[in-house]
Scaffold this motif. Structure first.
Motif, PDB file in Angstrom:
ATOM      1  N   ILE A 160     -30.872  24.260 -29.193  1.00 32.96           N
ATOM      2  CA  ILE A 160     -31.164  24.812 -27.875  1.00 32.96           C
ATOM      3  C   ILE A 160     -30.919  23.740 -26.817  1.00 32.96           C
ATOM      4  O   ILE A 160     -31.335  22.597 -26.981  1.00 32.96           O
ATOM      5  CB  ILE A 160     -32.630  25.293 -27.793  1.00 32.96           C
ATOM      6  CG1 ILE A 160     -32.971  26.239 -28.955  1.00 32.96           C
ATOM      7  CG2 ILE A 160     -32.917  25.943 -26.443  1.00 32.96           C
ATOM      8  CD1 ILE A 160     -32.138  27.487 -29.021  1.00 32.96           C
ATOM      9  N   VAL A 190     -31.677  35.848 -21.433  1.00 32.53           N
ATOM     10  CA  VAL A 190     -32.598  35.593 -22.533  1.00 32.53           C
ATOM     11  C   VAL A 190     -32.565  34.096 -22.836  1.00 32.53           C
ATOM     12  O   VAL A 190     -31.509  33.539 -23.120  1.00 32.53           O
ATOM     13  CB  VAL A 190     -32.224  36.392 -23.800  1.00 32.53           C
ATOM     14  CG1 VAL A 190     -33.179  36.069 -24.935  1.00 32.53           C
ATOM     15  CG2 VAL A 190     -32.225  37.882 -23.505  1.00 32.53           C
ATOM     16  N   TYR A 191     -33.730  33.471 -22.755  1.00 30.11           N
ATOM     17  CA  TYR A 191     -33.894  32.045 -23.042  1.00 30.11           C
ATOM     18  C   TYR A 191     -34.657  31.933 -24.351  1.00 30.11           C
ATOM     19  O   TYR A 191     -35.538  32.742 -24.643  1.00 30.11           O
ATOM     20  CB  TYR A 191     -34.665  31.361 -21.910  1.00 30.11           C
ATOM     21  CG  TYR A 191     -34.039  31.574 -20.552  1.00 30.11           C
ATOM     22  CD1 TYR A 191     -33.064  30.713 -20.073  1.00 30.11           C
ATOM     23  CD2 TYR A 191     -34.415  32.656 -19.764  1.00 30.11           C
ATOM     24  CE1 TYR A 191     -32.484  30.915 -18.827  1.00 30.11           C
ATOM     25  CE2 TYR A 191     -33.839  32.861 -18.511  1.00 30.11           C
ATOM     26  CZ  TYR A 191     -32.879  31.989 -18.055  1.00 30.11           C
ATOM     27  OH  TYR A 191     -32.308  32.202 -16.826  1.00 30.11           O
ATOM     28  N   THR A 192     -34.358  30.907 -25.140  1.00 33.33           N
ATOM     29  CA  THR A 192     -34.939  30.754 -26.468  1.00 33.33           C
ATOM     30  C   THR A 192     -35.849  29.531 -26.543  1.00 33.33           C
ATOM     31  O   THR A 192     -35.529  28.485 -26.001  1.00 33.33           O
ATOM     32  CB  THR A 192     -33.813  30.625 -27.517  1.00 33.33           C
ATOM     33  OG1 THR A 192     -32.977  31.778 -27.430  1.00 33.33           O
ATOM     34  CG2 THR A 192     -34.364  30.514 -28.921  1.00 33.33           C
ATOM     35  N   HIS A 211     -26.509  28.590 -33.096  1.00 31.14           N
ATOM     36  CA  HIS A 211     -27.711  29.394 -32.883  1.00 31.14           C
ATOM     37  C   HIS A 211     -28.973  28.629 -33.245  1.00 31.14           C
ATOM     38  O   HIS A 211     -30.068  29.159 -33.167  1.00 31.14           O
ATOM     39  CB  HIS A 211     -27.638  30.695 -33.687  1.00 31.14           C
ATOM     40  CG  HIS A 211     -26.765  31.699 -33.038  1.00 31.14           C
ATOM     41  ND1 HIS A 211     -25.419  31.784 -33.293  1.00 31.14           N
ATOM     42  CD2 HIS A 211     -27.030  32.642 -32.107  1.00 31.14           C
ATOM     43  CE1 HIS A 211     -24.901  32.743 -32.565  1.00 31.14           C
ATOM     44  NE2 HIS A 211     -25.841  33.274 -31.834  1.00 31.14           N
ATOM     45  N   LYS A 255     -40.792  32.993 -29.428  1.00 27.84           N
ATOM     46  CA  LYS A 255     -39.396  33.118 -29.832  1.00 27.84           C
ATOM     47  C   LYS A 255     -38.445  33.119 -28.636  1.00 27.84           C
ATOM     48  O   LYS A 255     -37.504  32.345 -28.603  1.00 27.84           O
ATOM     49  CB  LYS A 255     -39.192  34.379 -30.663  1.00 27.84           C
ATOM     50  CG  LYS A 255     -39.873  34.332 -32.011  1.00 27.84           C
ATOM     51  CD  LYS A 255     -39.575  35.605 -32.777  1.00 27.84           C
ATOM     52  CE  LYS A 255     -39.842  35.451 -34.233  1.00 27.84           C
ATOM     53  NZ  LYS A 255     -38.916  34.596 -34.922  1.00 27.84           N
ATOM     54  N   SER A 256     -38.673  34.011 -27.673  1.00 27.13           N
ATOM     55  CA  SER A 256     -37.761  34.073 -26.539  1.00 27.13           C
ATOM     56  C   SER A 256     -38.455  34.553 -25.275  1.00 27.13           C
ATOM     57  O   SER A 256     -39.522  35.153 -25.331  1.00 27.13           O
ATOM     58  CB  SER A 256     -36.574  35.002 -26.855  1.00 27.13           C
ATOM     59  OG  SER A 256     -37.014  36.338 -26.972  1.00 27.13           O
ATOM     60  N   GLY A 303     -37.142  26.664 -28.882  1.00 26.75           N
ATOM     61  CA  GLY A 303     -36.646  26.048 -30.099  1.00 26.75           C
ATOM     62  C   GLY A 303     -36.493  24.555 -29.962  1.00 26.75           C
ATOM     63  O   GLY A 303     -36.996  23.946 -29.017  1.00 26.75           O
ATOM     64  N   HIS A 338     -28.857  28.751 -26.029  1.00 25.23           N
ATOM     65  CA  HIS A 338     -28.160  28.278 -27.225  1.00 25.23           C
ATOM     66  C   HIS A 338     -26.951  27.457 -26.815  1.00 25.23           C
ATOM     67  O   HIS A 338     -26.216  27.824 -25.889  1.00 25.23           O
ATOM     68  CB  HIS A 338     -27.696  29.448 -28.087  1.00 25.23           C
ATOM     69  CG  HIS A 338     -28.815  30.185 -28.733  1.00 25.23           C
ATOM     70  ND1 HIS A 338     -29.417  29.740 -29.881  1.00 25.23           N
ATOM     71  CD2 HIS A 338     -29.472  31.309 -28.383  1.00 25.23           C
ATOM     72  CE1 HIS A 338     -30.378  30.571 -30.215  1.00 25.23           C
ATOM     73  NE2 HIS A 338     -30.435  31.531 -29.319  1.00 25.23           N
ATOM     74  N   GLN A 398     -37.238  36.714 -21.891  1.00 26.23           N
ATOM     75  CA  GLN A 398     -36.191  37.476 -21.227  1.00 26.23           C
ATOM     76  C   GLN A 398     -36.655  37.771 -19.807  1.00 26.23           C
ATOM     77  O   GLN A 398     -37.802  38.174 -19.591  1.00 26.23           O
ATOM     78  CB  GLN A 398     -35.912  38.782 -21.952  1.00 26.23           C
ATOM     79  CG  GLN A 398     -34.801  39.591 -21.309  1.00 26.23           C
ATOM     80  CD  GLN A 398     -34.496  40.862 -22.076  1.00 26.23           C
ATOM     81  OE1 GLN A 398     -35.310  41.380 -22.818  1.00 26.23           O
ATOM     82  NE2 GLN A 398     -33.301  41.375 -21.891  1.00 26.23           N
TER      83      GLN A 398
END
Length: 147
Positions: A48, A12-14, A45, A87-88, A16, A40, A90
């Motif tokens: 990034i 999972v990459y975010t 959190h 947001k993310s 941000g 993260h 995956q």
């Protein structure tokens, strides 16, 4: 573990801001907004770390991530991400080499994401599915009364 490389079937990459507050102030002075797609930072959190390549996911998942990132970063979705609400990302791979891509957004974004899906599937035939999840979906999947 038998191997320390390419052993993860899901990452999972975010979306941000890169780095912490100090990094953001520096980027703003240079005229950039510092928005990235990555992982993260250790122990945080909110910051990034931009990821160009990751050696943890399978080769197929790493290839799909790299292509998806390129397409998302060059799309209007990313440049307007504060309003679209990315947001993310995956990326999940199966033992058969198929890859599922899941993009979480703050609001329903399927129509806008089609501009990314088609080129991604053309570039990466291992993509077997692409899903957009958003808060309304999650509540529906959890069922009535769940928050």
């Amino acid at each position: 573990a038998a191997s320390t490389l390419q052993y993860r079937n899901s990452m999972v990459y975010t979306f941000g801001e890169e780095g912490g507050e100090r990094k953001q102030q520096q980027l703003q002075r240079q005229g950039g907004d510092g928005m990235v797609l990555g992982l993260h930072g250790k122990g945080t959190h909110d910051a990034i770390v931009d990821v160009e390549e990751c050696l943890l996911p399978s080769a197929a998942a790493a290839r799909v991530f790299k292509e998806a990132k390129k397409l998302l970063l060059s799309s209007p979705l990313f440049t307007e991400q504060r309003t679209v609400g990315l947001k993310s990302l995956q990326v999940r791979s199966s033992g058969a080499g198929e890859v599922l891509v899941v993009v979480e957004t703050a609001t329903r974004g399927a129509e806008s994401l089609l501009r990314v899906v088609r080129p991604l599937v053309e570039a990466c035939p291992e993509v077997a599915g692409f899903v957009n999840v958003f808060p309304e979906d999650k509540k529906e999947r959890l069922g009535p009364g769940w928050n």
